[in-house]
Design a protein around this motif. Structure first.
Motif, PDB file in Angstrom:
ATOM      1  N   ALA A  13       0.695  -1.000  -0.010  1.00  0.00           N
ATOM      2  CA  ALA A  13      -0.012  -0.020  -0.071  1.00  0.00           C
ATOM      3  C   ALA A  13       0.914   1.158  -0.218  1.00  0.00           C
ATOM      4  CB  ALA A  13      -0.914   0.080   1.351  1.00  0.00           C
ATOM      5  N   LEU A  14       1.117   1.580  -1.140  1.00  0.00           N
ATOM      6  CA  LEU A  14       1.995   2.964  -1.231  1.00  0.00           C
ATOM      7  C   LEU A  14       1.615   3.894  -2.402  1.00  0.00           C
ATOM      8  CD1 LEU A  14       5.152   1.070  -1.628  1.00  0.00           C
ATOM      9  CD2 LEU A  14       4.920   2.175   0.281  1.00  0.00           C
ATOM     10  N   ALA A  15       2.023   5.082  -2.284  1.00  0.00           N
ATOM     11  CA  ALA A  15       1.926   5.916  -3.653  1.00  0.00           C
ATOM     12  C   ALA A  15       1.034   7.166  -3.176  1.00  0.00           C
ATOM     13  CB  ALA A  15       1.215   5.293  -4.568  1.00  0.00           C
ATOM     14  N   ALA A  16       1.743   8.275  -2.845  1.00  0.00           N
ATOM     15  CA  ALA A  16       1.105   9.575  -2.780  1.00  0.00           C
ATOM     16  C   ALA A  16       1.977  10.602  -3.446  1.00  0.00           C
ATOM     17  CB  ALA A  16       1.319   9.900  -1.326  1.00  0.00           C
ATOM     18  N   THR A  17       1.104  11.621  -3.877  1.00  0.00           N
ATOM     19  CA  THR A  17       1.824  12.746  -4.781  1.00  0.00           C
ATOM     20  C   THR A  17       2.899  13.301  -3.982  1.00  0.00           C
ATOM     21  OG1 THR A  17      -0.220  13.186  -5.633  1.00  0.00           O
ATOM     22  CG2 THR A  17       1.512  14.701  -5.917  1.00  0.00           C
ATOM     23  N   PHE A  18       4.252  13.159  -4.384  1.00  0.00           N
ATOM     24  CA  PHE A  18       5.524  13.779  -3.785  1.00  0.00           C
ATOM     25  C   PHE A  18       6.266  14.945  -4.566  1.00  0.00           C
ATOM     26  CE2 PHE A  18       9.893  13.332  -2.954  1.00  0.00           C
ATOM     27  CZ  PHE A  18       9.729  13.301  -1.401  1.00  0.00           C
ATOM     28  N   GLY A  19       6.229  15.958  -3.858  1.00  0.00           N
ATOM     29  CA  GLY A  19       6.925  17.220  -4.321  1.00  0.00           C
ATOM     30  C   GLY A  19       6.941  17.218  -5.799  1.00  0.00           C
ATOM     31  N   THR A  20       8.296  17.007  -6.624  1.00  0.00           N
ATOM     32  CA  THR A  20       8.590  17.211  -7.627  1.00  0.00           C
ATOM     33  C   THR A  20       8.328  15.828  -8.417  1.00  0.00           C
ATOM     34  OG1 THR A  20      10.803  16.831  -7.424  1.00  0.00           O
ATOM     35  CG2 THR A  20      10.123  19.252  -7.700  1.00  0.00           C
ATOM     36  N   ALA A  21       7.403  15.199  -8.334  1.00  0.00           N
ATOM     37  CA  ALA A  21       7.066  13.962  -8.910  1.00  0.00           C
ATOM     38  C   ALA A  21       6.758  14.095 -10.409  1.00  0.00           C
ATOM     39  CB  ALA A  21       6.048  13.160  -8.136  1.00  0.00           C
ATOM     40  N   GLU A  90       2.490   8.940   5.116  1.00  0.00           N
ATOM     41  CA  GLU A  90       3.131   8.745   3.794  1.00  0.00           C
ATOM     42  C   GLU A  90       4.240   7.567   4.103  1.00  0.00           C
ATOM     43  OE1 GLU A  90       6.185  11.581   2.441  1.00  0.00           O
ATOM     44  OE2 GLU A  90       4.499  12.225   0.963  1.00  0.00           O
ATOM     45  N   LEU A  91       4.074   6.570   2.975  1.00  0.00           N
ATOM     46  CA  LEU A  91       4.997   5.669   2.570  1.00  0.00           C
ATOM     47  C   LEU A  91       5.893   6.025   1.825  1.00  0.00           C
ATOM     48  CD1 LEU A  91       5.484   2.767   3.738  1.00  0.00           C
ATOM     49  CD2 LEU A  91       3.957   1.846   2.048  1.00  0.00           C
ATOM     50  N   ARG A  92       7.181   5.903   1.870  1.00  0.00           N
ATOM     51  CA  ARG A  92       8.179   6.112   1.124  1.00  0.00           C
ATOM     52  C   ARG A  92       9.302   5.118   1.134  1.00  0.00           C
ATOM     53  NH1 ARG A  92      10.935  11.524   2.882  1.00  0.00           N
ATOM     54  NH2 ARG A  92      11.650  11.524   0.792  1.00  0.00           N
ATOM     55  N   PHE A  93       9.748   5.143  -0.171  1.00  0.00           N
ATOM     56  CA  PHE A  93      10.659   3.957  -0.619  1.00  0.00           C
ATOM     57  C   PHE A  93      11.478   4.158  -1.961  1.00  0.00           C
ATOM     58  CE2 PHE A  93       6.881   2.816  -2.966  1.00  0.00           C
ATOM     59  CZ  PHE A  93       7.480   2.405  -4.341  1.00  0.00           C
ATOM     60  N   THR A  94      12.526   3.530  -1.983  1.00  0.00           N
ATOM     61  CA  THR A  94      13.332   3.855  -3.283  1.00  0.00           C
ATOM     62  C   THR A  94      13.919   2.488  -3.579  1.00  0.00           C
ATOM     63  OG1 THR A  94      14.224   6.085  -2.416  1.00  0.00           O
ATOM     64  CG2 THR A  94      15.317   4.974  -4.077  1.00  0.00           C
ATOM     65  N   VAL A  95      13.925   2.121  -4.998  1.00  0.00           N
ATOM     66  CA  VAL A  95      14.554   1.055  -5.615  1.00  0.00           C
ATOM     67  C   VAL A  95      15.960   1.598  -6.045  1.00  0.00           C
ATOM     68  CG1 VAL A  95      14.502  -0.564  -7.561  1.00  0.00           C
ATOM     69  CG2 VAL A  95      12.455   0.067  -6.455  1.00  0.00           C
ATOM     70  N   ARG A  96      16.890   0.523  -5.486  1.00  0.00           N
ATOM     71  CA  ARG A  96      18.382   1.017  -5.779  1.00  0.00           C
ATOM     72  C   ARG A  96      19.180   0.019  -6.618  1.00  0.00           C
ATOM     73  NH1 ARG A  96      19.699   5.679  -2.942  1.00  0.00           N
ATOM     74  NH2 ARG A  96      18.309   6.027  -1.243  1.00  0.00           N
ATOM     75  N   ASP A  97      20.103   0.363  -7.168  1.00  0.00           N
ATOM     76  CA  ASP A  97      20.951  -0.712  -8.207  1.00  0.00           C
ATOM     77  C   ASP A  97      22.065  -1.109  -7.284  1.00  0.00           C
ATOM     78  OD1 ASP A  97      22.714   1.356  -8.106  1.00  0.00           O
ATOM     79  OD2 ASP A  97      22.462   1.843 -10.288  1.00  0.00           O
ATOM     80  N   THR A  98      22.911  -1.988  -8.098  1.00  0.00           N
ATOM     81  CA  THR A  98      24.034  -2.460  -7.271  1.00  0.00           C
ATOM     82  C   THR A  98      25.104  -1.475  -6.777  1.00  0.00           C
ATOM     83  OG1 THR A  98      25.058  -2.676  -9.269  1.00  0.00           O
ATOM     84  CG2 THR A  98      24.069  -4.663  -8.441  1.00  0.00           C
ATOM     85  N   THR A 132       3.920   7.750  -6.492  1.00  0.00           N
ATOM     86  CA  THR A 132       4.095   8.714  -7.288  1.00  0.00           C
ATOM     87  C   THR A 132       5.689   8.897  -7.110  1.00  0.00           C
ATOM     88  OG1 THR A 132       2.135  10.320  -7.080  1.00  0.00           O
ATOM     89  CG2 THR A 132       4.199  11.292  -7.716  1.00  0.00           C
ATOM     90  N   ARG A 133       6.419   9.150  -8.338  1.00  0.00           N
ATOM     91  CA  ARG A 133       7.903   9.044  -8.286  1.00  0.00           C
ATOM     92  C   ARG A 133       8.495  10.667  -8.449  1.00  0.00           C
ATOM     93  NH1 ARG A 133      11.471   9.058 -12.353  1.00  0.00           N
ATOM     94  NH2 ARG A 133      10.166   8.222 -13.689  1.00  0.00           N
ATOM     95  N   GLY A 137      13.893   9.677  -7.658  1.00  0.00           N
ATOM     96  CA  GLY A 137      13.802   8.268  -7.645  1.00  0.00           C
ATOM     97  C   GLY A 137      13.081   7.916  -6.446  1.00  0.00           C
ATOM     98  N   THR A 138      12.506   8.747  -5.595  1.00  0.00           N
ATOM     99  CA  THR A 138      12.068   8.486  -4.394  1.00  0.00           C
ATOM    100  C   THR A 138      10.535   8.073  -4.766  1.00  0.00           C
ATOM    101  OG1 THR A 138      13.254   9.630  -2.905  1.00  0.00           O
ATOM    102  CG2 THR A 138      11.114   9.260  -2.021  1.00  0.00           C
TER     103      THR A 138
END
Length: 318
Positions: A13-21, A90-98, A132-133, A137-138
């Protein structure tokens, strides 16, 4: 819309409008058992992966998804691992690479760059969200979890990187407050949500594709004018009880293909990774609103062959 099923873990359950999304708009989909329906979700099956033998299913059974926080060089970084129950947060997350860098480019699948699912460990609360991204990338979205306890967050996405495959990464989320565990609802073939009745026929089989047919009606009359929801007349998610392994199931047919009708029937093909109990969540849109119906099934048994019929669930709340 793919007709194949792909297994992935998924609870979110996530997704809110975020600043400069930018990129994806905010979209909150159905919630089961605790909230009335509002919006929706969408997904794409993972690209084929090497099959593995887990001792429970055949060698061709796809591996379960959503059980890992890292896979294929990508990691789900959940910045909000704890939220208060019953309070909008507000639930926040990021997908990160190696390299630890935030991923900022994704392939759009079913009209969205990323699909987020939040599910409680007892599978009584389910939400399909579209966060919202922001440019950095957040990802963010407001979430209100009705009950205290453990939850699983699932991020379903495909990086824009050439040759990247679809991934479903999962992370644990805790909702603080007085906690009372609940039993998994008994298997059944009928569910009711917001005045709609949904009937289930068919069943799940370990390591073997099988058809699941769902029929939607309202006030005893078949619904024959379902509206497309993220490119399909219905979306089905299956979560395995115990570890919340995610089965990503896609409908057979699509709007505008010349053969698929807008109801009352919606057909899916799915393969269970193992024997056990599963919770099915069907999202469908009618009269401009998305609704979710939930069922409990046991892999290996035809729908309705094992126990009581007729568990009902209130709406869905992506």
């Amino acid at each position: 819309m793919n007709t194949a099923l792909k297994i992935t873990t998924f609870a979110a359950a996530l997704a809110a409008t975020f600043g400069t999304a930018y990129g994806v708009g905010q979209g909150i989909g159905p919630v089961v058992a605790d909230a009335p329906p509002e919006h929706g979700r969408d997904h794409t099956p993972p690209a084929s992966r090497p099959a593995r033998d887990d001792g429970h299913a055949g060698h061709d059974t796809p591996p379960a998804g959503g059980l890992q926080i890292s896979e294929g060089g990508y990691t789900l970084d959940l910045a909000t691992p704890r939220v208060p129950a019953g309070r909008r947060t507000e639930l926040r997350f990021t997908v990160r690479d190696t390299e630890g860098r935030a991923v900022t480019a994704y392939q759009r699948e079913h009209d969205k760059e990323l699909h987020l699912v939040v599910a409680s460990r007892d599978l009584l609360t389910y939400r399909h969200l579209h966060p919202t991204r922001a440019a950095d990338g957040t990802w963010s979205i407001p979430v209100d979890l009705p009950r205290a306890g453990g939850y699983r967050v699932f991020a379903d996405f495909t990086p824009a990187e050439r040759g990247a495959r679809n991934l479903t990464l999962g992370a644990d989320l805790a909702a603080s407050g007085p906690f009372r565990p609940e039993e998994l609802p008994a298997p059944g073939t009928r569910a009711e949500t917001n005045g709609y009745q949904v009937e289930l026929a068919g069943g799940l089989h370990p390591g073997k594709p099988s058809e699941l047919k769902l029929k939607v009606s309202r006030d005893g009359r078949p619904v024959t004018d379902l509206q497309p929801y993220l490119g399909a007349y219905g979306h089905l998610v299956a979560l395995r009880s115990g570890d919340l392994a995610y089965l990503h199931v896609h409908p057979n047919g699509a709007p505008g293909d010349g053969t698929t009708r807008p109801g009352p029937g919606i057909s899916f093909t799915a393969t269970a990774p193992s024997a056990g109990s599963y919770r099915l969540f069907l999202d469908f849109r009618h009269d401009g609103k998305v609704h979710t119906a939930a069922f409990t099934v046991r892999a290996g048994a035809a729908a309705g062959s094992s126990t009581p019929e007729g568990h009902t669930d209130a709406g869905h709340g992506h």
